[in-house]
Design an enzyme around this catalytic site. Structure first.
Site, mmCIF file in Angstrom:
data_model
loop_
_atom_site.group_PDB
_atom_site.id
_atom_site.type_symbol
_atom_site.label_atom_id
_atom_site.label_comp_id
_atom_site.label_asym_id
_atom_site.label_seq_id
_atom_site.Cartn_x
_atom_site.Cartn_y
_atom_site.Cartn_z
ATOM 1 N N GLU A 96 0.826 -1.196 0.000
ATOM 2 C CA GLU A 96 0.000 0.000 0.000
ATOM 3 C C GLU A 96 0.867 1.255 0.000
ATOM 4 O O GLU A 96 1.928 1.306 0.621
ATOM 5 C CB GLU A 96 -0.934 -0.023 1.210
ATOM 6 C CG GLU A 96 -1.777 -1.293 1.203
ATOM 7 C CD GLU A 96 -2.932 -1.306 2.190
ATOM 8 O OE1 GLU A 96 -3.795 -2.176 2.045
ATOM 9 O OE2 GLU A 96 -2.984 -0.464 3.110
ATOM 10 N N CYS A 109 3.524 8.431 1.276
ATOM 11 C CA CYS A 109 4.021 7.458 2.251
ATOM 12 C C CYS A 109 4.193 6.129 1.512
ATOM 13 O O CYS A 109 3.218 5.556 1.023
ATOM 14 C CB CYS A 109 2.996 7.340 3.382
ATOM 15 S SG CYS A 109 3.446 6.121 4.613
ATOM 16 N N CYS A 116 6.130 -7.007 7.351
ATOM 17 C CA CYS A 116 7.209 -6.539 8.207
ATOM 18 C C CYS A 116 7.544 -7.648 9.184
ATOM 19 O O CYS A 116 6.658 -8.348 9.661
ATOM 20 C CB CYS A 116 6.797 -5.286 8.972
ATOM 21 S SG CYS A 116 8.173 -4.551 9.890
ATOM 22 N N CYS A 120 6.169 -5.238 15.980
ATOM 23 C CA CYS A 120 5.733 -4.245 16.978
ATOM 24 C C CYS A 120 4.237 -4.489 17.221
ATOM 25 O O CYS A 120 3.444 -4.468 16.275
ATOM 26 C CB CYS A 120 5.962 -2.819 16.470
ATOM 27 S SG CYS A 120 7.688 -2.492 16.055
ATOM 28 N N CYS A 123 1.197 -2.348 15.634
ATOM 29 C CA CYS A 123 1.195 -2.046 14.194
ATOM 30 C C CYS A 123 0.516 -3.168 13.412
ATOM 31 O O CYS A 123 0.867 -4.337 13.570
ATOM 32 C CB CYS A 123 2.632 -1.865 13.717
ATOM 33 S SG CYS A 123 2.747 -1.527 11.953
ATOM 34 N N GLY A 169 6.680 -2.101 6.291
ATOM 35 C CA GLY A 169 8.050 -2.594 6.321
ATOM 36 C C GLY A 169 9.023 -1.757 7.124
ATOM 37 O O GLY A 169 8.734 -0.636 7.512
ATOM 38 N N GLU A 170 10.179 -2.354 7.358
ATOM 39 C CA GLU A 170 11.269 -1.662 8.060
ATOM 40 C C GLU A 170 12.357 -1.365 7.001
ATOM 41 O O GLU A 170 13.080 -2.275 6.577
ATOM 42 C CB GLU A 170 11.813 -2.554 9.184
ATOM 43 C CG GLU A 170 13.120 -2.092 9.795
ATOM 44 C CD GLU A 170 13.169 -0.605 10.177
ATOM 45 O OE1 GLU A 170 12.293 -0.134 10.915
ATOM 46 O OE2 GLU A 170 14.105 0.092 9.721
ATOM 47 N N SER A 201 11.891 6.339 8.022
ATOM 48 C CA SER A 201 11.504 6.065 9.405
ATOM 49 C C SER A 201 11.954 4.659 9.778
ATOM 50 O O SER A 201 11.666 3.690 9.077
ATOM 51 C CB SER A 201 9.980 6.186 9.538
ATOM 52 O OG SER A 201 9.582 5.820 10.841
ATOM 53 N N SER A 223 11.264 5.647 15.309
ATOM 54 C CA SER A 223 10.081 5.238 16.075
ATOM 55 C C SER A 223 10.508 4.913 17.490
ATOM 56 O O SER A 223 10.872 3.783 17.799
ATOM 57 C CB SER A 223 9.448 4.006 15.413
ATOM 58 O OG SER A 223 8.924 4.374 14.159
ATOM 59 N N LEU A 224 10.463 5.907 18.335
ATOM 60 C CA LEU A 224 10.976 5.757 19.696
ATOM 61 C C LEU A 224 9.928 5.074 20.597
ATOM 62 O O LEU A 224 10.160 4.029 21.157
ATOM 63 C CB LEU A 224 11.339 7.147 20.225
ATOM 64 C CG LEU A 224 12.353 7.213 21.340
ATOM 65 C CD1 LEU A 224 13.675 6.618 20.925
ATOM 66 C CD2 LEU A 224 12.528 8.664 21.774
ATOM 67 N N HIS A 225 8.796 5.741 20.735
ATOM 68 C CA HIS A 225 7.609 5.180 21.397
ATOM 69 C C HIS A 225 7.712 4.917 22.899
ATOM 70 O O HIS A 225 6.705 4.597 23.533
ATOM 71 C CB HIS A 225 7.130 3.896 20.719
ATOM 72 C CG HIS A 225 6.867 4.052 19.244
ATOM 73 N ND1 HIS A 225 6.316 5.186 18.703
ATOM 74 C CD2 HIS A 225 7.104 3.222 18.195
ATOM 75 C CE1 HIS A 225 6.216 5.045 17.394
ATOM 76 N NE2 HIS A 225 6.677 3.874 17.049
ATOM 77 N N ASN A 301 -3.673 4.471 15.964
ATOM 78 C CA ASN A 301 -4.786 4.111 15.081
ATOM 79 C C ASN A 301 -5.135 2.646 15.310
ATOM 80 O O ASN A 301 -4.313 1.772 15.058
ATOM 81 C CB ASN A 301 -4.393 4.315 13.612
ATOM 82 C CG ASN A 301 -4.177 5.770 13.308
ATOM 83 O OD1 ASN A 301 -5.025 6.613 13.565
ATOM 84 N ND2 ASN A 301 -2.994 6.098 12.794
ATOM 85 N N CYS A 344 -1.420 5.795 9.762
ATOM 86 C CA CYS A 344 -0.197 5.137 10.256
ATOM 87 C C CYS A 344 -0.534 3.805 10.893
ATOM 88 O O CYS A 344 -1.432 3.730 11.736
ATOM 89 C CB CYS A 344 0.471 5.940 11.369
ATOM 90 S SG CYS A 344 1.045 7.520 10.888
HETATM 91 N N1 SAH Z 1 9.215 0.287 10.319
HETATM 92 C C1 SAH Z 1 9.351 1.710 10.265
HETATM 93 C C2 SAH Z 1 8.396 2.407 9.330
HETATM 94 C C3 SAH Z 1 6.950 1.978 9.289
HETATM 95 S S1 SAH Z 1 5.846 2.488 10.529
HETATM 96 C C4 SAH Z 1 9.270 2.285 11.661
HETATM 97 O O1 SAH Z 1 9.025 1.524 12.602
HETATM 98 O O2 SAH Z 1 9.520 3.461 11.832
HETATM 99 C C5 SAH Z 1 5.648 4.233 10.398
HETATM 100 C C6 SAH Z 1 5.237 4.879 11.727
HETATM 101 O O3 SAH Z 1 3.881 4.547 12.071
HETATM 102 C C7 SAH Z 1 6.104 4.403 12.853
HETATM 103 O O4 SAH Z 1 6.451 5.431 13.727
HETATM 104 C C8 SAH Z 1 5.180 3.418 13.525
HETATM 105 O O5 SAH Z 1 5.589 3.166 14.813
HETATM 106 C C9 SAH Z 1 3.847 4.121 13.417
HETATM 107 N N2 SAH Z 1 2.718 3.212 13.661
HETATM 108 C C10 SAH Z 1 2.660 1.894 13.446
HETATM 109 N N3 SAH Z 1 1.457 1.396 13.805
HETATM 110 C C11 SAH Z 1 0.728 2.437 14.234
HETATM 111 C C12 SAH Z 1 -0.618 2.566 14.704
HETATM 112 N N4 SAH Z 1 -1.439 1.505 14.785
HETATM 113 N N5 SAH Z 1 -1.044 3.801 15.040
HETATM 114 C C13 SAH Z 1 -0.234 4.861 14.921
HETATM 115 N N6 SAH Z 1 1.035 4.803 14.481
HETATM 116 C C14 SAH Z 1 1.514 3.601 14.143
#
Ligand code: SAH
Length: 369
Positions: A96, A109, A116, A120, A123, A169-170, A201, A223-225, A301, A344
């Site tokens: 996508e 995007c 992936c 995580c 996601c 993907g990463e 990212s 993507s720190l989180h 999301n 996202c």
């Molecule tokens: N693998 C890479 C890029 C893809 S995800 C990464 O981890 O950065 C792109 C961004 O969307 C990342 O910051 C990811 O953590 C965030 N993301 C993934 N799932 C999400 C969700 N359900 N709601 C909001 N953001 C999300």
């Protein structure tokens, strides 16, 4: 996409590689710029229409090269103007790509893998499993197609001004294919986007971040989180392998090496009751102190089967306020395209043969270790 394995996908070659490719065929080096101009400025993929190439050269291109595009199997527009495409490859996987129009920019995007492997838990792409890396040509084709499908734009609103590798993907697990594609995005003979407008990212593949500065100067988002290793181990599993001290050091090196244009964008998904308390904001401020960058708070999301909830709006605002007071630039990302599952973490595509995930994961991890 018609697969012609013996032929080279021209989208997969950056200017240097394309120059070498022509030289190896006994052609002059300048052919690379000439052909790139056709492919990316004129958006012409038919070699016969490349009128300033000799007939024998056009025949050679037919024989040795192709610019195949994936099949477009869905094209949806959300109520807020966000547009999502599903592109399918002959292998059966689909990915996508999302276009997000805003007043002053248009962000595309794109995906870097079919699925992936990083798992995580918040996601939805991760829930789909992993099939394979996209090739450079497949990564770049998303930009090429989006530009063509968007047309020339009204008041500039439908034009791709920014590309973010934040789709499926990463990207840093697919380093060797991602870099040539981003080179072409930033090359004046390609799509000519500035390094500030092409953002990769990553969830934090530290050895690859270290390599990155040697080969590119695109913008980095991480993507720190979570503000500490214990919590990050739970929600970004790659943290168990590469913890926060190593990650932050690699990011600092990258930013210092590239003249600190804006620093790192720290992405922080807001998960209710998990990482969204004021104490987390305080810890985050201490962690990131002195590292150039900005913090992007992402409302979570939801997707079917996810065990998380988005933080309350008031908690997100308090979190943001704390960081702003502490001297950081902190924004809350506007959620776009929810009604077509284009936001996202909602991108899933169609990932075939998910059973290969465990095998692939161990192989990919061995490669990046
Ligand atoms: N693998 C890479 C890029 C893809 S995800 C990464 O981890 O950065 C792109 C961004 O969307 C990342 O910051 C990811 O953590 C965030 N993301 C993934 N799932 C999400 C969700 N359900 N709601 C909001 N953001 C999300």
């Amino acid at each position: 996409m018609t697969t012609q394995p013996s032929k080279t996908h021209l989208f997969g070659l950056n200017r240097q590689a394309l120059t070498e490719w022509f030289v190896a065929l006994g052609e002059k080096p300048f052919r690379a710029k000439q052909v790139m101009k056709w492919l990316y400025h004129e958006r012409m993929l038919d070699f016969d229409q490349m009128t300033d190439l000799s007939k024998p050269l056009r025949a050679l291109l037919h024989e040795r090269a192709h610019c195949a595009l994936p099949e477009i199997i869905a094209d949806q527009i959300a109520s807020d103007g966000t547009r999502k495409w599903v592109f399918r490859y002959p292998c059966g996987n689909s990915i996508e790509t999302v276009f997000i129009p805003e007043d002053d920019r248009g962000t595309l995007c794109i995906s870097s893998q079919a699925g992936c492997a990083l798992a995580c838990p918040f996601c939805s792409t991760a829930h789909e499993g992993f099939n394979r890396n996209l090739t450079s040509g497949e990564i770049l084709a998303q930009v090429w197609l989006a530009k063509s499908l968007l047309g020339c734009g009204d008041n500039g609103k439908r034009v791709v001004t920014n590309v973010v590798l934040m789709g499926m993907g990463e990207p840093l697990v697919n380093f060797n294919n991602v870099i040539p594609a981003t080179d072409i995005m930033m090359d004046d003979w390609g799509f000519g986007l500035s390094k500030r407008r092409v953002t990769l990212s990553t969830s934090g593949v530290v050895p690859a971040i270290k390599q990155l500065k040697e080969v590119t100067d695109l913008s980095l988002a991480v993507s720190l989180h979570a503000p500490n290793d214990a919590l990050r181990d739970e929600i970004v599993p790659i943290n168990k392998r590469y913890g926060l001290p190593a990650l932050l050091e690699a990011c600092q090196e990258y930013v210092a090496h590239n003249g600190q244009h804006g620093g790192v964008t720290w992405e922080y998904v807001m998960l209710r009751g998990v990482n969204d308390r004021l104490e987390h904001a305080k810890e985050l401020a201490v962690l990131l102190k002195g590292i150039p960058g900005k913090i992007n708070l992402i409302p979570f999301n939801p997707f079917p089967g996810s065990r998380f909830e988005c933080s309350k709006r008031s908690d997100m605002l308090a979190f943001q306020r704390y960081l702003t007071k502490a001297g950081f630039i902190a924004t809350i990302r506007k959620t776009r395209g929810e009604d077509i599952d284009a936001a996202c973490g909602q991108l899933v595509g169609q990932v075939n043969d998910r059973s290969r995930r465990a095998l692939k994961l161990s192989r990919e991890q061995a490669e990046i270790a």
